[in-house]
Design a protein around this motif. Sequence first.
Motif, mmCIF file in Angstrom:
data_model
loop_
_atom_site.group_PDB
_atom_site.id
_atom_site.type_symbol
_atom_site.label_atom_id
_atom_site.label_comp_id
_atom_site.label_asym_id
_atom_site.label_seq_id
_atom_site.Cartn_x
_atom_site.Cartn_y
_atom_site.Cartn_z
ATOM 1 N N SER A 184 0.844 -1.191 0.000
ATOM 2 C CA SER A 184 0.000 0.000 0.000
ATOM 3 C C SER A 184 0.883 1.247 0.000
ATOM 4 O O SER A 184 2.109 1.165 0.135
ATOM 5 C CB SER A 184 -0.912 0.001 1.230
ATOM 6 N N LYS A 185 0.239 2.407 -0.123
ATOM 7 C CA LYS A 185 0.987 3.656 -0.136
ATOM 8 C C LYS A 185 1.736 3.861 1.183
ATOM 9 O O LYS A 185 2.913 4.239 1.194
ATOM 10 C CB LYS A 185 0.040 4.830 -0.385
ATOM 11 N N ASP A 186 1.064 3.609 2.296
ATOM 12 C CA ASP A 186 1.709 3.788 3.598
ATOM 13 C C ASP A 186 2.861 2.804 3.783
ATOM 14 O O ASP A 186 3.906 3.156 4.351
ATOM 15 C CB ASP A 186 0.684 3.601 4.720
ATOM 16 N N GLU A 187 2.673 1.580 3.308
ATOM 17 C CA GLU A 187 3.754 0.594 3.411
ATOM 18 C C GLU A 187 4.948 0.997 2.563
ATOM 19 O O GLU A 187 6.102 0.828 2.974
ATOM 20 C CB GLU A 187 3.241 -0.789 2.996
ATOM 21 N N LEU B 89 8.710 1.578 3.832
ATOM 22 C CA LEU B 89 9.808 0.822 3.238
ATOM 23 C C LEU B 89 10.867 1.755 2.647
ATOM 24 O O LEU B 89 12.058 1.415 2.627
ATOM 25 C CB LEU B 89 9.276 -0.117 2.155
ATOM 26 N N CYS B 90 10.443 2.916 2.175
ATOM 27 C CA CYS B 90 11.411 3.898 1.675
ATOM 28 C C CYS B 90 12.253 4.458 2.813
ATOM 29 O O CYS B 90 13.444 4.732 2.638
ATOM 30 C CB CYS B 90 10.685 5.024 0.950
ATOM 31 N N ARG B 91 11.650 4.634 3.987
ATOM 32 C CA ARG B 91 12.428 5.084 5.138
ATOM 33 C C ARG B 91 13.464 4.031 5.532
ATOM 34 O O ARG B 91 14.614 4.357 5.873
ATOM 35 C CB ARG B 91 11.496 5.377 6.316
ATOM 36 N N ILE B 92 13.060 2.761 5.446
ATOM 37 C CA ILE B 92 14.007 1.680 5.735
ATOM 38 C C ILE B 92 15.131 1.676 4.704
ATOM 39 O O ILE B 92 16.315 1.499 5.044
ATOM 40 C CB ILE B 92 13.277 0.320 5.750
ATOM 41 N N TYR B 93 14.771 1.886 3.458
ATOM 42 C CA TYR B 93 15.785 1.946 2.398
ATOM 43 C C TYR B 93 16.795 3.050 2.681
ATOM 44 O O TYR B 93 17.999 2.862 2.521
ATOM 45 C CB TYR B 93 15.100 2.176 1.053
ATOM 46 N N SER C 143 6.407 -10.438 11.769
ATOM 47 C CA SER C 143 7.173 -9.545 12.632
ATOM 48 C C SER C 143 7.680 -8.325 11.866
ATOM 49 O O SER C 143 7.666 -7.201 12.392
ATOM 50 C CB SER C 143 8.353 -10.308 13.244
ATOM 51 N N PHE C 144 8.089 -8.528 10.646
ATOM 52 C CA PHE C 144 8.604 -7.411 9.854
ATOM 53 C C PHE C 144 7.527 -6.369 9.596
ATOM 54 O O PHE C 144 7.759 -5.161 9.765
ATOM 55 C CB PHE C 144 9.167 -7.923 8.527
ATOM 56 N N PHE C 145 6.340 -6.798 9.193
ATOM 57 C CA PHE C 145 5.268 -5.848 8.900
ATOM 58 C C PHE C 145 4.774 -5.147 10.170
ATOM 59 O O PHE C 145 4.297 -4.014 10.098
ATOM 60 C CB PHE C 145 4.103 -6.534 8.188
ATOM 61 N N SER C 146 4.903 -5.812 11.286
ATOM 62 C CA SER C 146 4.491 -5.162 12.541
ATOM 63 C C SER C 146 5.424 -4.013 12.910
ATOM 64 O O SER C 146 5.022 -3.088 13.651
ATOM 65 C CB SER C 146 4.456 -6.195 13.672
ATOM 66 N N THR C 147 6.639 -4.028 12.420
ATOM 67 C CA THR C 147 7.601 -2.961 12.729
ATOM 68 C C THR C 147 7.475 -1.768 11.785
ATOM 69 O O THR C 147 8.124 -0.731 12.011
ATOM 70 C CB THR C 147 9.034 -3.483 12.633
ATOM 71 N N LEU C 148 6.670 -1.894 10.718
ATOM 72 C CA LEU C 148 6.544 -0.788 9.782
ATOM 73 C C LEU C 148 5.744 0.371 10.356
ATOM 74 O O LEU C 148 5.851 1.507 9.904
ATOM 75 C CB LEU C 148 5.875 -1.266 8.480
ATOM 76 N N GLN C 149 4.895 0.077 11.344
ATOM 77 C CA GLN C 149 4.085 1.106 12.008
ATOM 78 C C GLN C 149 3.235 1.883 11.009
ATOM 79 O O GLN C 149 3.281 3.108 10.933
ATOM 80 C CB GLN C 149 4.989 2.055 12.783
ATOM 81 N N VAL C 150 2.433 1.124 10.260
ATOM 82 C CA VAL C 150 1.533 1.752 9.290
ATOM 83 C C VAL C 150 0.092 1.426 9.649
ATOM 84 O O VAL C 150 -0.167 0.514 10.407
ATOM 85 C CB VAL C 150 1.852 1.274 7.859
#
Length: 327
Positions: free
Chosen positions: A126-129, A133-137, A320-327
């Motif tokens: 999604s847009k929020d995801e 993910l761009c912040r992680i990048y 666990s990974f998606f839970s850390t995205l905080q979206v």
Amino acid sequence: MGKAAAGNQADMKGGAGGGGGGGKGRSPTPTPNRGNGAVGGGASNAATATTATGRSVRSTLQASKTILKTVSVFLASGKRNSNNQAKASAAAREKRRQLRQRKMDELSGKINPKLLENLRKKTRFSKDELDALCRIYRKLVSNCQYAAKTLSSSSSSAAIVKPHATVEGIDRIVFRELLHSTFDIVTEEILMERIFCSWDKAHEGLPLRLEGWLIGLSTFLRGTPAERAAFCFRVYDLNTDGFITKDEMFTLLRNCLIKQPQDEDPDEGVKDLVEIVLKKFDLDKDGKVSLEDFMGTVAAEPLLIEAFGQCLPTDSAVVSFFSTLQV
């Protein structure tokens, strides 16, 4: 005396009259009319000269028209070429500007609306995801740059790091650490390298840029069974020739087995295992496993998707990974 003088005068008049009469009686000698002939010849020559002059003028005008037409065509062609060159130059400048802006957006973790929409179509995020993910990048790229500076400060490794120091993206070291710590990928070095090289099909082996990182991550985390199976096949195809051969199977299976040999020749056991696995996957019986063979076997038995080594995250790691995205 008076009569004689009068007679003589009369004779003189008669002679003069006879002479005059004789003059009137003779025909005058014809004189050639040279003046008339000269005028007639001059008129003919003038007409000829006028005709020649007219033809010369017409010829000159025709030549002038041809030259003017040629010049006009040449000027028009030059104008078109100039316009085409100007358009090509403007397009090249715009492309360079877009590339510079794209690099800046990548480093800042931002996505312009057009690229965002394109990535939403290419991925399952999604847009929020995508924003998360761009912040992680951005953080991963910063880690890569920091690691490059740290290594370049060492004189022994500066020569090795220098060619890659200016290349922006996620490098092998940071990528492998991410797979190990975030997605619980515990595998051999050869598989780690193949996962990195197979992540972005468009740029095999190069540091991962933003788009390649997101598209590969979409397959890695939310790909369909067919997409994930195709990814595993690319990983196992060590020489990227489109087949998994017996030699490649031997290398992969030998590296992933526990290295505690109890037999004198452990390679014999690996060779036997290769023959068993080959019979399972080689559907067309040509002595090697093609993509079609692999996809068909995995479709029938999904558990065989990682038969040659782990290259996908566990379900718990994905959650666990998606839970850390905080979206």
